[in-house]
Design an enzyme around this catalytic site. Structure first.
Site, PDB file in Angstrom:
ATOM      1  CG  HIS A  60      -1.901   1.050   1.353  1.00  0.00           C
ATOM      2  ND1 HIS A  60      -3.132   0.991   0.752  1.00  0.00           N
ATOM      3  CD2 HIS A  60      -1.866   2.237   2.011  1.00  0.00           C
ATOM      4  CE1 HIS A  60      -3.819   2.072   1.037  1.00  0.00           C
ATOM      5  NE2 HIS A  60      -3.076   2.867   1.802  1.00  0.00           N
ATOM      6  CG  MET A  96      -5.095  10.016   1.057  1.00  0.00           C
ATOM      7  SD  MET A  96      -4.203   9.462   2.521  1.00  0.00           S
ATOM      8  CE  MET A  96      -2.971   8.423   1.736  1.00  0.00           C
ATOM      9  N   GLY A 141      -4.064  11.055   6.329  1.00  0.00           N
ATOM     10  CA  GLY A 141      -2.967  12.020   6.447  1.00  0.00           C
ATOM     11  C   GLY A 141      -1.761  11.507   7.209  1.00  0.00           C
ATOM     12  CG  PHE A 142      -0.591  12.539   9.977  1.00  0.00           C
ATOM     13  CD1 PHE A 142       0.699  13.031   9.763  1.00  0.00           C
ATOM     14  CD2 PHE A 142      -1.663  13.403   9.834  1.00  0.00           C
ATOM     15  CE1 PHE A 142       0.899  14.360   9.415  1.00  0.00           C
ATOM     16  CE2 PHE A 142      -1.476  14.735   9.490  1.00  0.00           C
ATOM     17  CZ  PHE A 142      -0.191  15.218   9.283  1.00  0.00           C
ATOM     18  N   GLY A 188      -6.305   2.242   8.317  1.00  0.00           N
ATOM     19  CA  GLY A 188      -6.115   3.138   9.450  1.00  0.00           C
ATOM     20  C   GLY A 188      -6.321   2.443  10.780  1.00  0.00           C
ATOM     21  N   GLY A 189      -5.240   2.353  11.561  1.00  0.00           N
ATOM     22  CA  GLY A 189      -5.352   1.805  12.904  1.00  0.00           C
ATOM     23  C   GLY A 189      -5.575   0.312  12.961  1.00  0.00           C
ATOM     24  N   GLY A 234       0.031  -0.138   8.508  1.00  0.00           N
ATOM     25  CA  GLY A 234       1.315   0.547   8.419  1.00  0.00           C
ATOM     26  C   GLY A 234       2.163   0.306   9.644  1.00  0.00           C
TER      27      GLY A 234
HETATM   28  C1  DX5 Z   1      -3.307   7.254   6.470  1.00  0.00           C
HETATM   29  C2  DX5 Z   1      -2.882   6.263   5.433  1.00  0.00           C
HETATM   30  C3  DX5 Z   1      -2.701   4.881   5.939  1.00  0.00           C
HETATM   31  C4  DX5 Z   1      -1.609   4.744   6.974  1.00  0.00           C
HETATM   32  C5  DX5 Z   1      -2.101   3.716   7.928  1.00  0.00           C
HETATM   33  O1  DX5 Z   1      -3.778   8.388   5.847  1.00  0.00           O
HETATM   34  O2  DX5 Z   1      -3.834   6.194   4.399  1.00  0.00           O
HETATM   35  O3  DX5 Z   1      -2.469   3.979   4.867  1.00  0.00           O
HETATM   36  O4  DX5 Z   1      -0.396   4.318   6.473  1.00  0.00           O
HETATM   37  O5  DX5 Z   1      -1.213   3.649   8.986  1.00  0.00           O
HETATM   38  P1  DX5 Z   1      -1.554   2.843  10.312  1.00  0.00           P
HETATM   39  O6  DX5 Z   1      -1.772   1.424   9.906  1.00  0.00           O
HETATM   40  O7  DX5 Z   1      -0.352   3.042  11.158  1.00  0.00           O
HETATM   41  O8  DX5 Z   1      -2.793   3.472  10.884  1.00  0.00           O
HETATM   42 ZN    ZN Z   2      -3.592   4.561   2.919  1.00  0.00          ZN
END
Ligand code: DX5
Ligand code: ZN
Length: 238
Positions: free
Chosen positions: A41, A76, A150-151, A184-185, A205
């Protein structure tokens, strides 16, 4: 009913070391048994649609040469109508745009598919799924955001699982053919709830690249996801 895919795991390189991306891809590629990441990803952020800046097409083109793992590009960005098709033309496996940013999402899906990629549509946590159900008929994947984009490293928002359940029901009854992806999460504490709600593909991630052994983290997430979705028996992969 369409064949139910095995849970797919898509490690997000947002939490990897950007100076060593080829090695970081290799770290989740798995062995000869095919137990590695299903998709890699790639979070493309433009500092406009989201308040963060990451990487773009030149890095994706280099990664395509460096790994055999299919690339799952999550854009994004503003104006995906203009900027998304080149990712498909470059050879990305799945290209996801944000519903909130797209001017003509149907045309985007057509362009992505014409370039040989799967077309993905993503919705932010507060974006209702109902507004996009018609458009989703033209898409191959639905990416439900379970954090504000975003993060990396944010906390999972369980309330988005209602959207997952709705999408799962529509797929299982033949009204949609999308693969349901969540982002996410996702980690050992949240993957089961997402799997129970009907997710097919899990982006992770920090849970993968923050682990001592990213490859084992992928395997563990897949095992947990498969266990929490007992109806998934086939080994079909998207
Ligand atoms: C956030 C990204 C995710 C991010 C997920 O905007 O789209 O792909 O990498 O990270 P984790 O798994 O740490 O929430
Ligand atoms: Zn993503």
């Amino acid at each position: 009913m369409a064949p139910v895919p095995a849970p797919l795991i898509a490690p997000s390189i947002l939490s990897a070391d950007f100076a060593r991306l080829a090695d970081e891809a290799q770290a989740v590629a798995g062995g000869p048994e095919g137990d590695g990441a299903d998709w890699l990803h790639i979070d493309v952020m433009d500092a406009h649609f989201v308040p963060n800046l990451t990487l773009g097409l030149p890095v994706v083109e280099s990664l395509l040469k460096a790994t055999d793992i299919p690339l799952d590009c999550h854009l994004m960005i503003e104006d995906p109508d203009r900027w998304a098709p080149p990712y498909a033309e470059a050879g990305a496996h799945n290209v996801t745009v944000h519903a909130e940013a797209a001017s003509d999402p149907r045309k985007i899906a057509k362009d992505l598919r014409a370039a040989g990629a799967k077309a993905g549509l993503s919705v932010k946590p507060n974006t209702p799924l109902e507004d996009w159900l018609e458009v989703l008929r033209d898409y191959d994947t639905l990416l439900v955001m379970s954090v504000e984009p975003g993060f990396g490293g944010q906390s999972f928002m369980p309330e988005v699982l209602d959207k997952v359940r709705t999408a799962r029901r529509l797929v299982d009854t033949g009204h949609l053919t999308v693969l349901v992806e969540i982002d996410g999460g996702i980690g050992t504490d949240t993957v089961e709830a997402a799997a129970e709600a009907g997710v097919d593909c899990f982006v992770a991630g920090s849970a993968v690249y923050g682990a001592d052994d990213p490859g084992r983290a992928v395997e563990a997430l897949r095992r947990q996801a498969a266990h929490a979705s007992p109806h998934r028996t086939s080994a079909t992969r998207g």
